[in-house]
Design a protein around this motif. Structure first.
Motif, PDB file in Angstrom:
ATOM      1  N   ARG A  67       1.825 -26.480 -16.582  1.00 15.64           N
ATOM      2  CA  ARG A  67       1.908 -25.417 -17.857  1.00 15.64           C
ATOM      3  C   ARG A  67       2.000 -23.927 -17.116  1.00 15.64           C
ATOM      4  NH1 ARG A  67      -2.893 -26.084 -21.386  1.00 15.64           N
ATOM      5  NH2 ARG A  67      -4.173 -26.600 -19.367  1.00 15.64           N
ATOM      6  N   ALA A  68       1.218 -23.661 -16.069  1.00 19.63           N
ATOM      7  CA  ALA A  68       1.236 -22.280 -15.606  1.00 19.63           C
ATOM      8  C   ALA A  68       1.051 -22.379 -14.011  1.00 19.63           C
ATOM      9  CB  ALA A  68       0.018 -21.849 -16.181  1.00 19.63           C
ATOM     10  N   PHE A  69       2.190 -21.872 -13.370  1.00 21.87           N
ATOM     11  CA  PHE A  69       2.007 -21.690 -12.063  1.00 21.87           C
ATOM     12  C   PHE A  69       1.975 -20.231 -11.634  1.00 21.87           C
ATOM     13  CE2 PHE A  69       3.954 -25.903 -13.013  1.00 21.87           C
ATOM     14  CZ  PHE A  69       3.402 -26.794 -12.296  1.00 21.87           C
ATOM     15  N   TYR A  70       1.745 -19.947 -10.212  1.00 24.81           N
ATOM     16  CA  TYR A  70       1.599 -18.685  -9.735  1.00 24.81           C
ATOM     17  C   TYR A  70       3.109 -18.476  -9.227  1.00 24.81           C
ATOM     18  CZ  TYR A  70      -3.391 -18.917  -9.817  1.00 24.81           C
ATOM     19  OH  TYR A  70      -4.611 -19.087 -10.055  1.00 24.81           O
ATOM     20  N   GLY A  71       3.630 -17.018  -9.797  1.00 22.16           N
ATOM     21  CA  GLY A  71       4.754 -16.648  -9.318  1.00 22.16           C
ATOM     22  C   GLY A  71       4.748 -15.189  -8.799  1.00 22.16           C
ATOM     23  N   ASN A  72       5.682 -14.947  -7.911  1.00 20.71           N
ATOM     24  CA  ASN A  72       5.718 -13.519  -7.254  1.00 20.71           C
ATOM     25  C   ASN A  72       6.543 -12.438  -7.971  1.00 20.71           C
ATOM     26  OD1 ASN A  72       3.701 -14.435  -5.365  1.00 20.71           O
ATOM     27  ND2 ASN A  72       5.366 -15.195  -4.010  1.00 20.71           N
ATOM     28  N   ALA A  73       6.279 -11.159  -8.227  1.00 22.91           N
ATOM     29  CA  ALA A  73       7.336 -10.222  -8.515  1.00 22.91           C
ATOM     30  C   ALA A  73       7.486  -9.703  -7.475  1.00 22.91           C
ATOM     31  CB  ALA A  73       6.037  -9.274  -9.366  1.00 22.91           C
ATOM     32  N   LYS A  74       8.673  -8.987  -7.216  1.00 19.79           N
ATOM     33  CA  LYS A  74       9.544  -8.476  -6.492  1.00 19.79           C
ATOM     34  C   LYS A  74       8.520  -7.242  -6.080  1.00 19.79           C
ATOM     35  CE  LYS A  74      13.627  -5.837  -5.300  1.00 19.79           C
ATOM     36  NZ  LYS A  74      13.683  -6.367  -3.908  1.00 19.79           N
ATOM     37  N   ASP A  75       8.329  -6.951  -4.457  1.00 18.35           N
ATOM     38  CA  ASP A  75       7.579  -5.708  -3.875  1.00 18.35           C
ATOM     39  C   ASP A  75       8.454  -4.641  -4.203  1.00 18.35           C
ATOM     40  OD1 ASP A  75       5.486  -7.007  -3.607  1.00 18.35           O
ATOM     41  OD2 ASP A  75       5.642  -7.106  -1.457  1.00 18.35           O
ATOM     42  N   VAL A  76       8.136  -3.460  -4.745  1.00 14.76           N
ATOM     43  CA  VAL A  76       8.799  -2.246  -4.709  1.00 14.76           C
ATOM     44  C   VAL A  76       8.149  -1.178  -3.556  1.00 14.76           C
ATOM     45  CG1 VAL A  76      10.297  -2.426  -6.844  1.00 14.76           C
ATOM     46  CG2 VAL A  76       7.750  -1.617  -6.740  1.00 14.76           C
ATOM     47  N   ASP A  77       8.982  -0.965  -2.451  1.00 14.82           N
ATOM     48  CA  ASP A  77       8.182  -0.131  -1.387  1.00 14.82           C
ATOM     49  C   ASP A  77       8.732   1.095  -1.492  1.00 14.82           C
ATOM     50  OD1 ASP A  77       6.602   0.425   0.662  1.00 14.82           O
ATOM     51  OD2 ASP A  77       7.340  -1.285   1.869  1.00 14.82           O
ATOM     52  N   VAL A  78       7.896   2.186  -0.997  1.00 15.24           N
ATOM     53  CA  VAL A  78       8.335   3.499  -0.907  1.00 15.24           C
ATOM     54  C   VAL A  78       8.609   3.875   0.527  1.00 15.24           C
ATOM     55  CG1 VAL A  78       7.289   3.963  -2.980  1.00 15.24           C
ATOM     56  CG2 VAL A  78       6.043   4.369  -0.904  1.00 15.24           C
ATOM     57  N   VAL A  79       8.250   3.034   1.592  1.00 17.76           N
ATOM     58  CA  VAL A  79       8.615   3.052   2.796  1.00 17.76           C
ATOM     59  C   VAL A  79       9.504   2.290   3.550  1.00 17.76           C
ATOM     60  CG1 VAL A  79       7.237   3.603   5.050  1.00 17.76           C
ATOM     61  CG2 VAL A  79       6.088   4.352   3.027  1.00 17.76           C
ATOM     62  N   ARG A  80      10.440   2.740   4.189  1.00 15.51           N
ATOM     63  CA  ARG A  80      11.287   1.822   4.758  1.00 15.51           C
ATOM     64  C   ARG A  80      10.465   0.756   5.913  1.00 15.51           C
ATOM     65  NH1 ARG A  80      16.899   5.186   5.795  1.00 15.51           N
ATOM     66  NH2 ARG A  80      17.175   5.836   3.612  1.00 15.51           N
ATOM     67  N   GLY A  81      11.070  -0.505   5.877  1.00 10.42           N
ATOM     68  CA  GLY A  81      10.410  -1.473   6.780  1.00 10.42           C
ATOM     69  C   GLY A  81       9.726  -2.318   5.779  1.00 10.42           C
ATOM     70  N   GLU A  82       9.176  -3.458   6.324  1.00  6.50           N
ATOM     71  CA  GLU A  82       8.710  -4.615   5.626  1.00  6.50           C
ATOM     72  C   GLU A  82       7.235  -4.576   5.267  1.00  6.50           C
ATOM     73  OE1 GLU A  82       8.090  -9.369   6.081  1.00  6.50           O
ATOM     74  OE2 GLU A  82       9.236  -8.516   7.547  1.00  6.50           O
ATOM     75  N   GLY A  83       6.896  -4.060   4.081  1.00  4.11           N
ATOM     76  CA  GLY A  83       5.553  -4.231   3.776  1.00  4.11           C
ATOM     77  C   GLY A  83       4.716  -2.976   4.052  1.00  4.11           C
ATOM     78  N   THR A  84       5.376  -1.964   4.671  1.00  3.29           N
ATOM     79  CA  THR A  84       4.503  -0.829   5.366  1.00  3.29           C
ATOM     80  C   THR A  84       3.815   0.136   4.344  1.00  3.29           C
ATOM     81  OG1 THR A  84       6.556   0.262   5.268  1.00  3.29           O
ATOM     82  CG2 THR A  84       6.131  -1.045   7.317  1.00  3.29           C
ATOM     83  N   GLY A  85       4.518   0.227   3.203  1.00  3.90           N
ATOM     84  CA  GLY A  85       4.199   1.146   2.095  1.00  3.90           C
ATOM     85  C   GLY A  85       3.059   0.495   1.227  1.00  3.90           C
ATOM     86  N   TYR A  86       3.109  -0.698   1.195  1.00  2.00           N
ATOM     87  CA  TYR A  86       2.006  -1.242   0.077  1.00  2.00           C
ATOM     88  C   TYR A  86       0.523  -0.724   0.668  1.00  2.00           C
ATOM     89  CZ  TYR A  86       0.135  -4.547  -3.338  1.00  2.00           C
ATOM     90  OH  TYR A  86      -0.439  -5.146  -4.243  1.00  2.00           O
ATOM     91  N   GLY A  87       0.352  -1.076   1.803  1.00  2.00           N
ATOM     92  CA  GLY A  87      -1.126  -0.696   2.342  1.00  2.00           C
ATOM     93  C   GLY A  87      -2.068  -1.323   1.969  1.00  2.00           C
ATOM     94  N   PRO A  88      -3.283  -1.172   2.540  1.00  2.00           N
ATOM     95  CA  PRO A  88      -4.549  -1.774   2.011  1.00  2.00           C
ATOM     96  C   PRO A  88      -5.216  -1.128   1.178  1.00  2.00           C
ATOM     97  CG  PRO A  88      -5.140  -0.238   4.093  1.00  2.00           C
ATOM     98  CD  PRO A  88      -3.563  -0.320   3.612  1.00  2.00           C
ATOM     99  N   LEU A  89      -6.403  -1.876   0.552  1.00  2.00           N
ATOM    100  CA  LEU A  89      -7.219  -1.368  -0.153  1.00  2.00           C
ATOM    101  C   LEU A  89      -8.400  -0.463   0.761  1.00  2.00           C
ATOM    102  CD1 LEU A  89      -8.045  -3.903  -3.018  1.00  2.00           C
ATOM    103  CD2 LEU A  89      -7.008  -1.609  -3.255  1.00  2.00           C
ATOM    104  N   PHE A  90      -8.720   0.512   0.457  1.00  2.00           N
ATOM    105  CA  PHE A  90      -9.653   1.486   1.456  1.00  2.00           C
ATOM    106  C   PHE A  90     -11.143   1.369   0.747  1.00  2.00           C
ATOM    107  CE2 PHE A  90      -5.812   3.536   2.009  1.00  2.00           C
ATOM    108  CZ  PHE A  90      -5.532   3.389   3.316  1.00  2.00           C
ATOM    109  N   ARG A  91     -11.872   0.206   1.033  1.00  2.00           N
ATOM    110  CA  ARG A  91     -12.741  -0.227   0.108  1.00  2.00           C
ATOM    111  C   ARG A  91     -14.212   0.090   0.904  1.00  2.00           C
ATOM    112  NH1 ARG A  91     -11.573  -6.501  -1.207  1.00  2.00           N
ATOM    113  NH2 ARG A  91     -11.738  -6.618   1.199  1.00  2.00           N
TER     114      ARG A  91
END
Length: 522
Positions: free
Chosen positions: A479-503
């Motif tokens: 009935r309901a499966f997890y799916g991924n939205a497309k990442d939209v990055d502001v820094v060129r490169g793979e996953g570099t702009g998403y960044g961590p949570l500063f917790r």
């Protein structure tokens, strides 16, 4: 021509006055019940007697005002009704900023009542609830419907109730009957609710209400017990989470109707409802029940916004989990106004046409933030400025840098104002914020209590691993499966702009590792 005295409370001049306040010389956003629309009174005044609006005047200094009245100069200011939040979880205040990138599915495993409950004791609940309500008051929210799913013990539940009373705000305290609580049985929760229902609350500001989310997923005997409680006790308000659409959890109006509770004296507020159908919308209208749209929350978590804009006549606004964003209804009204406009404009442009008229006005957004919330709670004496209404009021400084130059007061509030522009907030005729500052005398002490509690909760929270979401949502196979939205990055490169949570210093995961782990999980 409008008469000098627009309205006066029947018998007002002959009544003994214990207290009165005159808001003098402001622009008042009143409500005209004859035309069912907003009415602007410029350079007028508003008289408060005890807890009610006793008079509205078209001049700044009307005659016949009690000699001992507290006269507040509101020249160049805008006076509005207090804003109404029809969906919030106040106890979550201590988790602020911890879920800034979370989805709703992640929320269930991290910040929801079953997940976060073990982190809290009664002191934590009290400090968080009180701090959260004062945060809301500071933002001009005078009435809150709190879906209080903190039913982990009698002590934690009562701590939230006592904090609500202490705040001085108007709170519909909807304790959630919750069958997931491991140490607090449903019979014990109902027993305590009945005990609280015998209490009288100061000035009538706290209204004991009810919440229940187990309509389709709870144990049948628990649901039947809740139905009996609703029919026997007739709580003023019942609130329920309801999504619809892709979400395989059904707490719809039609399901409640099958239990015989939708058409009673209890006001029912369905929180969210983005996937409602036309049949469900018609059922809401025929039974005069409402949904609470929480725009920022629903966009943040991924609830969806499929059809809720089509039932504004049975809708109000809420904040939801203010741990993830602002606590004010101003922001929610503004976001929802522009979200709705954009969606309806797209429908026109998708036909290769050019929009000729704006489909939603600032007046409509204002009413969603005020009067509609009151109607959802079946309290026509709230959310409006009219004679006889409760004196729950907000005064905006019209000469701040952001407000300077306004002409339309409704547009000024909905499109330009921010919390910093709010000079006064009154609830039940009493100042809870005056001259830009909260009047709660023990606020400094509360800050220390709350920060100590929040630090403890964060430390325990950070010791837990982040959830990994794979397969189907909560075992909803097929009935309901997890799916991924497309990442939209502001820094060129793979996953570099998403960044961590500063917790905070208790988070032992490095920035690089956290960013990569999060990207890989999703």
């Amino acid at each position: 021509m409008r008469s000098t005295i627009l309205a006066a409370l029947v018998g007002y001049m002959g009544a003994a006055l214990s207290s009165s306040v005159l808001l003098s010389g402001g622009t008042i956003i009143a409500f005209d019940e004859t035309s069912n629309s907003l009415d602007v009174i410029r350079d007028g005044s508003l008289l408060i007697t005890d807890d009610q609006i006793a008079g509205l005047y078209s001049e700044a200094n009307p005659k016949g005002i009690p000699a001992d009245a507290d006269i507040v100069d509101c020249t160049n200011k805008i006076i509005t009704p207090g804003f109404i939040d029809t969906h919030r979880h106040g106890w979550q205040t201590a988790l602020k900023t911890m879920g800034s990138n979370s989805t709703l599915a992640e929320y269930f495993l991290t910040f929801s009542s079953p997940a976060a409950g073990p982190l809290y004791n009664a002191e934590d609940v009290y400090a968080g609830q009180l701090a959260g309500l004062l945060e809301a008051v500071n933002a001009g929210v005078t009435t809150t419907l709190d879906h209080a799913h903190l039913m982990w013990s009698t002590d934690t539940a009562e701590a939230g109730l006592e904090a609500s009373i202490e705040s001085g705000a108007r709170v519909f305290w909807a304790t959630a009957i919750d069958s997931t609580s491991p140490k607090y049985s449903v019979p014990d929760q109902i027993r305590d609710w009945k005990k609280w229902n015998k209490r009288s609350f100061p000035n009538g500001l706290v209204t004991l209400s009810l919440a229940y989310d187990g309509w389709d997923i709870g144990m049948p005997e628990h649901t039947q017990a809740v139905v009996k409680l609703i029919k026997d006790a007739q709580p003023p308000v019942l609130t329920i989470h309801w999504l619809g659409g892709v979400w395989p959890i059904n707490s719809s109006p039609s399901l409640l109707h099958s239990f015989g509770v939708l058409n009673g004296s209890t006001a029912i507020v369905f929180s969210h409802g983005p996937g409602l159908t036309s049949a469900e919308a018609q059922l809401l209208r025929s039974t005069n029940q409402f949904i609470s749209i929480t725009p920022e929350s629903e966009m943040h978590y991924g609830h969806g916004h499929t059809y809720s804009h089509l039932v504004h006549d049975q809708a109000a606004l809420g904040v939801d989990t203010h741990l993830t964003f602002s606590t004010d209804i101003l922001t929610q009204a503004r976001l929802w106004l522009q979200r709705t406009r954009s969606r309806l404009f797209d429908e026109v442009m998708n036909r290769w046409d050019i929009p000729a008229r704006n489909p939603m006005s600032v007046n409509q957004a204002f009413l969603l933030a005020t009067r509609q919330g009151a109607l959802a709670l079946r309290r026509p004496d709230l959310g409006v400025i009219k004679v006889g209404a409760k004196a729950d009021l907000v005064v905006f400084d019209g000469r701040t840098p952001g407000m300077l130059g306004w002409v339309d007061p409704v547009a000024a509030v909905i499109l330009h104002a921010n919390v910093g522009d709010i000079e006064h907030v009154l609830v039940n005729g009493k100042f809870l914020k005056r001259d830009g500052k909260l009047t709660y005398e023990k606020y400094g002490e509360l800050v220390d209590r709350f920060l100590a509690s929040a630090e403890k909760i964060r430390g325990d929270f950070l010791a837990r691993p982040l959830p990994v979401l794979t397969g189907s949502f909560f075992g909803a196979e097929g009935r309901a499966f997890y799916g991924n939205a497309k990442d939209v990055d502001v820094v060129r490169g793979e996953g570099t702009g998403y960044g961590p949570l500063f917790r905070g210093p208790g988070d032992k995961t490095s920035a690089k590792t956290a960013s990569k782990a999060k990207h890989d999980e999703l």
